[in-house]
Design a protein around this motif. Structure first.
Motif, PDB file in Angstrom:
ATOM      1  N   MET A 288       0.851  -1.185   0.000  1.00  0.00           N
ATOM      2  CA  MET A 288       0.000   0.000   0.000  1.00  0.00           C
ATOM      3  C   MET A 288       0.895   1.246   0.000  1.00  0.00           C
ATOM      4  SD  MET A 288      -2.797   1.253   2.847  1.00  0.00           S
ATOM      5  CE  MET A 288      -3.796  -0.202   2.635  1.00  0.00           C
ATOM      6  N   ASP A 289       0.623   2.164  -0.949  1.00  0.00           N
ATOM      7  CA  ASP A 289       1.449   3.359  -1.011  1.00  0.00           C
ATOM      8  C   ASP A 289       0.981   4.385   0.024  1.00  0.00           C
ATOM      9  OD1 ASP A 289      -0.703   4.991  -2.070  1.00  0.00           O
ATOM     10  OD2 ASP A 289      -0.356   4.027  -4.012  1.00  0.00           O
ATOM     11  N   GLN A 290       1.784   5.419   0.221  1.00  0.00           N
ATOM     12  CA  GLN A 290       1.525   6.399   1.266  1.00  0.00           C
ATOM     13  C   GLN A 290       0.234   7.178   1.014  1.00  0.00           C
ATOM     14  OE1 GLN A 290       3.414   6.548   4.055  1.00  0.00           O
ATOM     15  NE2 GLN A 290       1.770   7.886   4.821  1.00  0.00           N
ATOM     16  N   ASN A 291      -0.035   7.478  -0.262  1.00  0.00           N
ATOM     17  CA  ASN A 291      -1.255   8.220  -0.584  1.00  0.00           C
ATOM     18  C   ASN A 291      -2.504   7.449  -0.160  1.00  0.00           C
ATOM     19  OD1 ASN A 291       0.140  10.392  -1.644  1.00  0.00           O
ATOM     20  ND2 ASN A 291       0.122   9.576  -3.743  1.00  0.00           N
ATOM     21  N   THR A 292      -2.474   6.142  -0.408  1.00  0.00           N
ATOM     22  CA  THR A 292      -3.612   5.308  -0.008  1.00  0.00           C
ATOM     23  C   THR A 292      -3.759   5.281   1.498  1.00  0.00           C
ATOM     24  OG1 THR A 292      -3.282   3.923  -1.972  1.00  0.00           O
ATOM     25  CG2 THR A 292      -4.660   3.031  -0.212  1.00  0.00           C
ATOM     26  N   LYS A 293      -2.627   5.147   2.194  1.00  0.00           N
ATOM     27  CA  LYS A 293      -2.678   5.154   3.660  1.00  0.00           C
ATOM     28  C   LYS A 293      -3.263   6.452   4.184  1.00  0.00           C
ATOM     29  CE  LYS A 293       1.323   2.129   4.472  1.00  0.00           C
ATOM     30  NZ  LYS A 293       2.685   2.062   5.062  1.00  0.00           N
ATOM     31  N   ASP A 294      -2.868   7.574   3.591  1.00  0.00           N
ATOM     32  CA  ASP A 294      -3.356   8.874   4.039  1.00  0.00           C
ATOM     33  C   ASP A 294      -4.825   9.082   3.698  1.00  0.00           C
ATOM     34  OD1 ASP A 294      -0.848   9.414   4.981  1.00  0.00           O
ATOM     35  OD2 ASP A 294      -0.231  10.566   3.215  1.00  0.00           O
ATOM     36  N   ALA A 295      -5.253   8.449   2.609  1.00  0.00           N
ATOM     37  CA  ALA A 295      -6.625   8.671   2.137  1.00  0.00           C
ATOM     38  C   ALA A 295      -7.668   8.014   3.026  1.00  0.00           C
ATOM     39  CB  ALA A 295      -6.774   8.162   0.706  1.00  0.00           C
ATOM     40  N   ILE A 296      -7.329   6.890   3.673  1.00  0.00           N
ATOM     41  CA  ILE A 296      -8.324   6.123   4.440  1.00  0.00           C
ATOM     42  C   ILE A 296      -8.926   6.941   5.573  1.00  0.00           C
ATOM     43  CG2 ILE A 296      -8.602   4.147   5.992  1.00  0.00           C
ATOM     44  CD1 ILE A 296      -6.829   2.557   4.080  1.00  0.00           C
ATOM     45  N   PRO A 297      -8.162   7.609   6.420  1.00  0.00           N
ATOM     46  CA  PRO A 297      -8.793   8.428   7.472  1.00  0.00           C
ATOM     47  C   PRO A 297      -9.691   9.518   6.896  1.00  0.00           C
ATOM     48  CG  PRO A 297      -6.461   8.088   7.959  1.00  0.00           C
ATOM     49  CD  PRO A 297      -6.684   7.614   6.560  1.00  0.00           C
ATOM     50  N   ASN A 298      -9.271  10.122   5.770  1.00  0.00           N
ATOM     51  CA  ASN A 298     -10.100  11.163   5.154  1.00  0.00           C
ATOM     52  C   ASN A 298     -11.418  10.584   4.652  1.00  0.00           C
ATOM     53  OD1 ASN A 298      -8.099  13.094   5.615  1.00  0.00           O
ATOM     54  ND2 ASN A 298      -7.091  12.666   3.647  1.00  0.00           N
ATOM     55  N   GLN A 299     -11.376   9.381   4.110  1.00  0.00           N
ATOM     56  CA  GLN A 299     -12.599   8.735   3.632  1.00  0.00           C
ATOM     57  C   GLN A 299     -13.566   8.475   4.788  1.00  0.00           C
ATOM     58  OE1 GLN A 299     -10.894   5.334   1.702  1.00  0.00           O
ATOM     59  NE2 GLN A 299     -10.391   6.452  -0.184  1.00  0.00           N
ATOM     60  N   ILE A 300     -13.015   8.083   5.925  1.00  0.00           N
ATOM     61  CA  ILE A 300     -13.862   7.833   7.099  1.00  0.00           C
ATOM     62  C   ILE A 300     -14.499   9.134   7.576  1.00  0.00           C
ATOM     63  CG2 ILE A 300     -13.854   7.085   9.506  1.00  0.00           C
ATOM     64  CD1 ILE A 300     -11.671   5.074   8.720  1.00  0.00           C
ATOM     65  N   GLU A 301     -13.735  10.224   7.543  1.00  0.00           N
ATOM     66  CA  GLU A 301     -14.301  11.518   7.924  1.00  0.00           C
ATOM     67  C   GLU A 301     -15.409  11.934   6.954  1.00  0.00           C
ATOM     68  OE1 GLU A 301     -11.404  14.546   8.413  1.00  0.00           O
ATOM     69  OE2 GLU A 301     -10.287  13.486   9.993  1.00  0.00           O
ATOM     70  N   ASP A 302     -15.219  11.681   5.670  1.00  0.00           N
ATOM     71  CA  ASP A 302     -16.257  11.996   4.689  1.00  0.00           C
ATOM     72  C   ASP A 302     -17.523  11.171   4.954  1.00  0.00           C
ATOM     73  OD1 ASP A 302     -14.511  13.744   3.485  1.00  0.00           O
ATOM     74  OD2 ASP A 302     -13.920  12.357   1.873  1.00  0.00           O
ATOM     75  N   MET A 303     -17.326   9.913   5.320  1.00  0.00           N
ATOM     76  CA  MET A 303     -18.458   9.051   5.627  1.00  0.00           C
ATOM     77  C   MET A 303     -19.226   9.574   6.837  1.00  0.00           C
ATOM     78  SD  MET A 303     -18.391   4.972   6.546  1.00  0.00           S
ATOM     79  CE  MET A 303     -17.354   4.645   5.113  1.00  0.00           C
ATOM     80  N   GLN A 304     -18.481  10.038   7.836  1.00  0.00           N
ATOM     81  CA  GLN A 304     -19.123  10.577   9.034  1.00  0.00           C
ATOM     82  C   GLN A 304     -19.951  11.811   8.688  1.00  0.00           C
ATOM     83  OE1 GLN A 304     -16.427  11.092  12.283  1.00  0.00           O
ATOM     84  NE2 GLN A 304     -17.839  12.321  13.501  1.00  0.00           N
ATOM     85  N   ALA A 305     -19.426  12.657   7.837  1.00  0.00           N
ATOM     86  CA  ALA A 305     -20.173  13.845   7.427  1.00  0.00           C
ATOM     87  C   ALA A 305     -21.433  13.466   6.657  1.00  0.00           C
ATOM     88  CB  ALA A 305     -19.273  14.741   6.573  1.00  0.00           C
ATOM     89  N   GLU A 306     -21.328  12.439   5.813  1.00  0.00           N
ATOM     90  CA  GLU A 306     -22.494  12.003   5.047  1.00  0.00           C
ATOM     91  C   GLU A 306     -23.573  11.458   5.977  1.00  0.00           C
ATOM     92  OE1 GLU A 306     -23.635   8.934   1.384  1.00  0.00           O
ATOM     93  OE2 GLU A 306     -21.573   9.064   2.116  1.00  0.00           O
ATOM     94  N   ILE A 307     -23.167  10.702   6.974  1.00  0.00           N
ATOM     95  CA  ILE A 307     -24.131  10.158   7.935  1.00  0.00           C
ATOM     96  C   ILE A 307     -24.828  11.285   8.676  1.00  0.00           C
ATOM     97  CG2 ILE A 307     -24.337   8.835  10.074  1.00  0.00           C
ATOM     98  CD1 ILE A 307     -22.067   7.042   9.009  1.00  0.00           C
ATOM     99  N   HIS A 308     -24.062  12.322   9.030  1.00  0.00           N
ATOM    100  CA  HIS A 308     -24.640  13.473   9.738  1.00  0.00           C
ATOM    101  C   HIS A 308     -25.780  14.086   8.931  1.00  0.00           C
ATOM    102  CE1 HIS A 308     -24.774  17.047  12.279  1.00  0.00           C
ATOM    103  NE2 HIS A 308     -24.740  17.772  11.171  1.00  0.00           N
ATOM    104  N   HIS A 309     -25.608  14.187   7.626  1.00  0.00           N
ATOM    105  CA  HIS A 309     -26.655  14.771   6.776  1.00  0.00           C
ATOM    106  C   HIS A 309     -27.779  13.777   6.505  1.00  0.00           C
ATOM    107  CE1 HIS A 309     -24.554  18.508   6.080  1.00  0.00           C
ATOM    108  NE2 HIS A 309     -23.454  17.859   5.712  1.00  0.00           N
ATOM    109  N   LEU A 310     -27.463  12.487   6.556  1.00  0.00           N
ATOM    110  CA  LEU A 310     -28.463  11.468   6.246  1.00  0.00           C
ATOM    111  C   LEU A 310     -29.436  11.212   7.392  1.00  0.00           C
ATOM    112  CD1 LEU A 310     -26.544   8.637   4.340  1.00  0.00           C
ATOM    113  CD2 LEU A 310     -28.522   9.907   3.518  1.00  0.00           C
ATOM    114  N   LEU A 311     -28.999  11.401   8.622  1.00  0.00           N
ATOM    115  CA  LEU A 311     -29.826  10.993   9.758  1.00  0.00           C
ATOM    116  C   LEU A 311     -31.219  11.640   9.758  1.00  0.00           C
ATOM    117  CD1 LEU A 311     -27.304  10.689  12.729  1.00  0.00           C
ATOM    118  CD2 LEU A 311     -28.633   8.878  11.654  1.00  0.00           C
ATOM    119  N   PRO A 312     -31.363  12.937   9.548  1.00  0.00           N
ATOM    120  CA  PRO A 312     -32.725  13.506   9.514  1.00  0.00           C
ATOM    121  C   PRO A 312     -33.582  12.873   8.423  1.00  0.00           C
ATOM    122  CG  PRO A 312     -31.092  15.241   9.744  1.00  0.00           C
ATOM    123  CD  PRO A 312     -30.337  13.986   9.434  1.00  0.00           C
ATOM    124  N   TRP A 313     -32.991  12.659   7.254  1.00  0.00           N
ATOM    125  CA  TRP A 313     -33.736  12.008   6.165  1.00  0.00           C
ATOM    126  C   TRP A 313     -34.129  10.592   6.552  1.00  0.00           C
ATOM    127  CZ3 TRP A 313     -31.832   7.604   3.655  1.00  0.00           C
ATOM    128  CH2 TRP A 313     -32.617   7.143   2.602  1.00  0.00           C
TER     129      TRP A 313
END
Length: 482
Positions: free
Chosen positions: A1-26
């Motif tokens: 696994m290259d460094q970019n991929t390693k760095d991307a995973i935490p950011n993807q999880i943060e994006d998922m958390q933000a999406e859930i925040h917007h999805l919950l009322p719906w």
């Protein structure tokens, strides 16, 4: 696994958390193609279908959805989940009377969400901390209701009655059967009402089928006679399993009398109250649990009659050392983690990583209060008696087992029909009642006959439902004769 991929995973999880925040009322208000969203999902309307049909097409689509290789938007997966769950039986539907219905309430669903978000680990005090303290004290509260000695007894949450029964009989084996040579001579005594998880447990523990003795009705004098003869034959009576509310008819074994026989012969007394232990909290019918305080162990399922979602059972044992003898173990992994000399939950059962079932139950009890829980239990018993009264008023209907612990068994048996025809008529009544969304009643064999069994414990059942449901079933019965 290259460094970019390693760095991307935490950011993807943060994006998922933000999406859930917007999805919950719906999700709560408009999700799953329903104007009431998850609340309707958790608390179906009486007009909702009790059972969805799994067609060959929907089965094929479900199989395709089960393969989780590619990433998907959360909203799409939610809708996929909804499509999957269309083809199921709503066991928490207010008109579902088969098996032991789920009595899950909206507050149960909310408890699941809140507790799972915190994701507490309740294996031991180091990780569980205050959550462990809540479970310990909640279990102590239940212990006082059972009547066990508070200083010696222990309780813990488990996945359900089958696991609780397994752990109880394991403790009974380890207390009464010493040495390999005694294992083949051990005997477990049960009644014809005993849940099949007991025979399954006996098999897993290495006992043969003939080591599980069925005593009809667990009649105390017969039980004592059999035990004496077994001792004379060199056998080792190990445990007696009584049932507090059988799943078929609500039958209760003669617990106080069996307890005396068990005490006289120094045999472990286990009470399988997975369904019926909740009657202890009933203000009007708690005496039905008389003798429970004399047991060595008690099984109690919160997901049956304490209005929890599935996966919430409890085991209570008179003496904590009984469980520690069977389940405590030393580990380099754990012994250096600051554990105290006092028993941890992982010392009392099979699980190390324990989910916070007890905290979910605490949440429900804290909101409703035990007095309201008791009134809801009483209402189920009263509603079952109302069903019984209305069936008794009908021509050609018989009550084969009166309402016991909110369970009754009836049979349509018109004159001039043979047993085979009558069995078929009752099956048709059950089938048509489900197809017409009147009710889900269960066909059971009782006293050699095919009968209609109803377990009436859902607190959302309307007061007018016994009349309308019985009348509708009577109409189906009349139509089936033409």
């Amino acid at each position: 696994m290259d460094q970019n991929t390693k760095d991307a995973i935490p950011n993807q999880i943060e994006d998922m958390q933000a999406e859930i925040h917007h999805l919950l009322p719906w999700l709560i208000h408009h999700g799953m193609d329903d104007p009431q969203g998850l609340l309707r999902f958790a608390c179906p309307d009486p007009s909702d279908p009790i059972q969805g049909q799994l067609t060959s097409k929907s089965a094929a689509e479900t199989k395709d959805l089960a393969v989780p290789e590619d990433s998907m938007p959360i909203r799409d997966v939610i809708n996929e989940f909804y499509s999957i769950t269309r083809s199921r039986v709503l066991t928490h539907h207010p008109k579902f009377f088969s098996f032991i219905p789920s009595t899950m309430l909206p507050i149960s669903w909310l408890a699941d969400i809140v507790v799972s978000a915190a994701n507490p680990h309740l294996g031991g005090r180091l990780a569980g901390s205050s959550c462990n303290l809540v479970e310990e004290n909640l279990m102590t509260w239940f212990i006082t209701k059972i009547g066990f000695p508070v200083d010696d007894a222990v309780g813990l949450s488990v996945s359900g009655g089958s696991m609780a029964n397994f752990m109880a009989l394991t403790a009974a084996r380890d207390e009464h059967i010493r040495g390999v040579e005694n294992h083949s001579r051990a005997v477990i005594y049960v009644s014809e009402h005993t849940h099949f998880s007991i025979s399954k447990t006996a098999r897993v523990l290495g006992f043969s089928p003939d080591q599980v003795r069925e005593i009809p009705g667990l009649q105390p004098d017969v039980l004592a006679y059999v035990i004496r003869n077994d001792k004379k034959a060199g056998l080792v009576p190990m445990a007696v399993v009584t049932t507090l509310g059988s799943t078929v008819s609500g039958k209760i074994d003669p617990i106080p009398e069996v307890a005396e026989v068990s005490r006289e012969h120094n045999i472990w007394l286990h009470i399988d109250g997975a369904y019926g232990s909740s009657i202890i909290l009933s203000p009007s019918h708690h005496e039905l649990a008389r003798g429970i305080e004399k047991a060595n162990s008690v099984t109690w399922d919160a997901h049956k009659w304490l209005f929890s979602s599935y996966g919430c059972g409890m085991l209570f044992v008179r003496n904590k050392t009984s469980l520690m003898r069977s389940f405590s173990a030393h580990s380099d992994f754990l012994d250096g983690s600051g554990r105290e000399a006092e028993a941890e939950f992982w010392d009392l059962g099979l699980e190390l990583t324990r989910p916070a079932r007890a905290i979910r139950l605490w949440f429900i009890l804290r909101v409703l209060g035990s007095h309201q829980i008791g009134r809801m239990i009483d209402r189920g018993i009263d509603m079952a008696k109302e069903f019984e009264t209305r069936f008794r008023s009908l021509k050609d209907w018989s009550v084969l087992s009166p309402a016991q612990m909110a369970i009754l068994i009836v049979r349509f048996q018109p004159e001039g029909k043979d047993e085979t025809d009558i069995d078929g008529l009752n099956q048709r009544i059950a089938d048509d009642a489900l197809e017409k969304n009147i009710a889900a009643v269960q066909i059971v064999r009782f006293d050699g006959h095919s009968c209609l069994r109803m377990c009436v414990i859902n607190p959302r059942l309307a007061s007018t439902d016994p009349e309308s449901i019985v009348n509708a079933m009577a109409d189906i019965a009349i139509d089936s004769l033409s």
